[in-house]
Motif scaffolding. Structure first.
Motif, PDB file in Angstrom:
ATOM      1  N   LEU A   1       0.829  -1.204   0.000  1.00  0.00           N
ATOM      2  CA  LEU A   1       0.000   0.000   0.000  1.00  0.00           C
ATOM      3  C   LEU A   1       0.867   1.260   0.000  1.00  0.00           C
ATOM      4  O   LEU A   1       0.564   2.225  -0.705  1.00  0.00           O
ATOM      5  N   ALA A   2       1.953   1.238   0.759  1.00  0.00           N
ATOM      6  CA  ALA A   2       2.858   2.395   0.796  1.00  0.00           C
ATOM      7  C   ALA A   2       3.514   2.617  -0.565  1.00  0.00           C
ATOM      8  O   ALA A   2       3.640   3.762  -1.023  1.00  0.00           O
ATOM      9  N   VAL A   3       3.922   1.539  -1.220  1.00  0.00           N
ATOM     10  CA  VAL A   3       4.511   1.647  -2.559  1.00  0.00           C
ATOM     11  C   VAL A   3       3.509   2.277  -3.513  1.00  0.00           C
ATOM     12  O   VAL A   3       3.839   3.202  -4.267  1.00  0.00           O
ATOM     13  N   MET A   4       2.291   1.808  -3.469  1.00  0.00           N
ATOM     14  CA  MET A   4       1.280   2.327  -4.384  1.00  0.00           C
ATOM     15  C   MET A   4       0.953   3.786  -4.089  1.00  0.00           C
ATOM     16  O   MET A   4       0.728   4.573  -5.002  1.00  0.00           O
ATOM     17  N   ARG A   5       0.969   4.165  -2.832  1.00  0.00           N
ATOM     18  CA  ARG A   5       0.746   5.579  -2.480  1.00  0.00           C
ATOM     19  C   ARG A   5       1.910   6.432  -2.936  1.00  0.00           C
ATOM     20  O   ARG A   5       1.721   7.560  -3.380  1.00  0.00           O
ATOM     21  N   THR A   6       3.120   5.911  -2.816  1.00  0.00           N
ATOM     22  CA  THR A   6       4.305   6.659  -3.240  1.00  0.00           C
ATOM     23  C   THR A   6       4.257   6.963  -4.727  1.00  0.00           C
ATOM     24  O   THR A   6       4.500   8.093  -5.146  1.00  0.00           O
ATOM     25  N   TYR A   7       3.937   5.958  -5.526  1.00  0.00           N
ATOM     26  CA  TYR A   7       3.932   6.137  -6.977  1.00  0.00           C
ATOM     27  C   TYR A   7       2.630   6.758  -7.476  1.00  0.00           C
ATOM     28  O   TYR A   7       2.648   7.498  -8.456  1.00  0.00           O
ATOM     29  N   GLY A   8       1.527   6.442  -6.840  1.00  0.00           N
ATOM     30  CA  GLY A   8       0.253   7.043  -7.191  1.00  0.00           C
ATOM     31  C   GLY A   8      -0.268   6.710  -8.573  1.00  0.00           C
ATOM     32  O   GLY A   8      -1.163   7.375  -9.086  1.00  0.00           O
ATOM     33  N   GLU A   9       0.297   5.702  -9.190  1.00  0.00           N
ATOM     34  CA  GLU A   9      -0.133   5.279 -10.523  1.00  0.00           C
ATOM     35  C   GLU A   9       0.093   3.787 -10.656  1.00  0.00           C
ATOM     36  O   GLU A   9       0.699   3.164  -9.791  1.00  0.00           O
ATOM     37  N   GLU A  10      -0.370   3.225 -11.773  1.00  0.00           N
ATOM     38  CA  GLU A  10      -0.230   1.783 -11.942  1.00  0.00           C
ATOM     39  C   GLU A  10       1.240   1.395 -12.092  1.00  0.00           C
ATOM     40  O   GLU A  10       2.054   2.148 -12.606  1.00  0.00           O
ATOM     41  N   LEU A  11       1.531   0.217 -11.570  1.00  0.00           N
ATOM     42  CA  LEU A  11       2.859  -0.394 -11.668  1.00  0.00           C
ATOM     43  C   LEU A  11       2.660  -1.839 -12.081  1.00  0.00           C
ATOM     44  O   LEU A  11       1.631  -2.437 -11.767  1.00  0.00           O
TER      45      LEU A  11
END
Length: 122
Positions: free
Chosen positions: A51-61
């Motif tokens: 969740l932290a990774v996704m919040r950091t990037y804020g876009e699809e990975l």
């Protein structure tokens, strides 16, 4: 009496904040169940890291990229110093366990065909 460590004080403060929040909101069965569900989702460090990774990037990975970043955050090492086996283990646990839980909860979206993870737009 011994003094509490910084992390113990942080935990106590967090618990007090949650209890204050509960006092301000209706403690119906629905909100209690929601709180239990939220804590269950956050109980696992790997889910919190994803969740932290996704919040950091804020876009699809891509899920492989997200798995690499989770492995980096778990170990504190650069990706070049983490074995491919470790990243694969993180990927598999995200794919089979953690990602489905977060998708079912509505926190993330996953396109299996493209192997893409994205923050939920809602």
């Amino acid at each position: 009496m011994t003094s509490k460590s910084h992390s113990e004080r942080d935990c106590v403060e967090f618990v007090r904040t949650v209890l204050d929040w509960l006092d301000e909101h209706d403690e119906s069965d629905a909100s209690t169940a929601s709180l239990d569900d939220a804590f269950a989702l956050l109980a696992d460090q790997r889910r919190r890291l994803l969740l932290a990774v996704m919040r950091t990037y804020g876009e699809e990975l891509t899920l492989p990229d997200a798995a690499e970043e989770v492995a980096v955050r778990e170990t504190g090492h650069s990706v070049t110093n983490i074995s491919a086996e470790r990243v694969q283990e993180v990927y598999l646990s995200l794919y089979h366990d953690h990602l489905p839980r977060l998708v079912d909860a509505g926190l993330l979206e996953y396109d299996q065909e493209r192997d893409l993870v994205a923050p939920n737009a809602v």
